[in-house]
Design a protein around this motif. Sequence first.
Motif, mmCIF file in Angstrom:
data_model
loop_
_atom_site.group_PDB
_atom_site.id
_atom_site.type_symbol
_atom_site.label_atom_id
_atom_site.label_comp_id
_atom_site.label_asym_id
_atom_site.label_seq_id
_atom_site.Cartn_x
_atom_site.Cartn_y
_atom_site.Cartn_z
ATOM 1 N N ILE A 88 -2.291 2.237 89.204
ATOM 2 C CA ILE A 88 -1.263 1.767 88.257
ATOM 3 C C ILE A 88 -1.913 0.897 87.176
ATOM 4 C CG2 ILE A 88 0.755 0.238 88.022
ATOM 5 C CD1 ILE A 88 1.704 1.294 90.730
ATOM 6 N N THR A 125 6.218 8.692 83.636
ATOM 7 C CA THR A 125 5.495 8.914 84.895
ATOM 8 C C THR A 125 6.101 10.142 85.574
ATOM 9 O OG1 THR A 125 6.906 7.502 86.296
ATOM 10 C CG2 THR A 125 5.071 6.424 85.138
ATOM 11 N N SER A 127 2.043 11.108 83.027
ATOM 12 C CA SER A 127 1.108 10.837 84.123
ATOM 13 C C SER A 127 1.594 11.543 85.381
ATOM 14 C CB SER A 127 0.989 9.333 84.370
ATOM 15 O OG SER A 127 2.174 8.843 84.962
ATOM 16 N N ASN A 154 10.067 5.193 83.990
ATOM 17 C CA ASN A 154 9.615 5.185 85.391
ATOM 18 C C ASN A 154 10.383 6.286 86.121
ATOM 19 O OD1 ASN A 154 7.788 2.795 86.055
ATOM 20 N ND2 ASN A 154 9.402 1.823 84.840
ATOM 21 N N LEU A 186 4.337 -1.129 87.644
ATOM 22 C CA LEU A 186 4.028 -0.596 86.305
ATOM 23 C C LEU A 186 4.742 -1.422 85.227
ATOM 24 C CD1 LEU A 186 2.375 1.564 84.874
ATOM 25 C CD2 LEU A 186 4.347 3.093 85.010
ATOM 26 N N VAL A 241 0.944 6.588 91.493
ATOM 27 C CA VAL A 241 1.678 5.325 91.361
ATOM 28 C C VAL A 241 1.952 4.647 92.709
ATOM 29 C CG1 VAL A 241 2.736 5.940 89.148
ATOM 30 C CG2 VAL A 241 3.964 6.421 91.276
ATOM 31 N N LEU A 248 -3.766 3.083 84.797
ATOM 32 C CA LEU A 248 -2.829 3.819 83.938
ATOM 33 C C LEU A 248 -2.365 2.919 82.783
ATOM 34 C CD1 LEU A 248 -0.808 6.106 83.224
ATOM 35 C CD2 LEU A 248 0.704 5.203 85.012
#
Length: 261
Positions: free
Chosen positions: A64, A16, A40, A83, A117, A58, A67
């Motif tokens: 989320i 991310t 992302s 993350n 996530l 996010v 995704l």
Amino acid sequence: MEKITKELSGKTALVTGGTKGIGKAIADELASLGATVIVSARHEPAEKLPYHFIQADVTNSDSISELAGQVLNQFGSLDILINNVGGTSAPAGGFSVLSDEDWENDLQLNLLAAIKLDKALVPSMIERNTGVVIHISSLNGKLPLYASNLSYGVSKAALNNYSKALANEVAIKGIRVIAVSPGMVNTTAMKAFLHNYASAIGKSFDETQQLVMDSLGGVPMNRLAQPEEIAHLVGFLSSPKASYITGTNYVIDGGTIPTTF
Ligand SMILES: NC(=O)c1ccc[n+]([C@@H]2O[C@H](COP(=O)([O-])OP(=O)(O)OC[C@H]3O[C@@H](n4cnc5c(N)ncnc54)[C@H](OP(=O)(O)O)[C@@H]3O)[C@@H](O)[C@H]2O)c1
């Protein structure tokens, strides 16, 4: 011709915030180790990256879920979840200047985004009994700076606690969960933070950078890290070479933390 197998060949990784700064360096590192990399961010970078891009904010729960859904639908499974998104736009000045919104924004970006996530993607790792989750935290999660970024450090401290708890819960299911806590890193976010702080306290950029380094108790290496230096650690932790490592928090700070904890 013989095919060269790399440490992460056959693995799929999501980073991310993988379009800039530390996230981009991690995406490059994982790709160099042979992983298929998905990045992302809220905006597709102007200069196209050689990775699969998924647009996602996010801080938004629906985004989320989308995704996570896109990753699993398009790639079937995920092996490595980084993350990385985080940061702060809260003002400097200590507890009295922070609004409820500042606190909520920092908790959302630095803590809840990762929790949501993970909740969407870790179950699919558990089904396959394999996976690595890395939370990019911050030195400030251990070393709070009340004057410059209180709500950010508190959010990262909570992320550290959550990361440890999740690691202990899913270790038996074959999932490794690790936090990485960088000190000051030379990224656009760090430059923006220093510019904002400099104008809040009426000092130059260089004076402010020195002030922040001093407020940490000094950085023995007397420089910021480059994003690639963080990425090399993340690459190792994501690889099978780190197979007995879970539940830990790696500080990578040029020697800043003055004690051995
Ligand atoms: N830089 C440092 O000194 C430092 C030190 C310790 C820890 N860290 C941590 O390292 C991580 C990365 O920081 P960085 O300095 O590399 O940041 P950065 O250079 O600003 O990059 C941030 C990345 O996250 C994306 N992003 C930002 N907000 C987002 C959102 N709401 N939803 C989805 N994507 C979003 C950005 O793309 P878009 O803007 O297009 O969304 C970009 O790809 C953060 O967790 C930060 O707290 C940084």
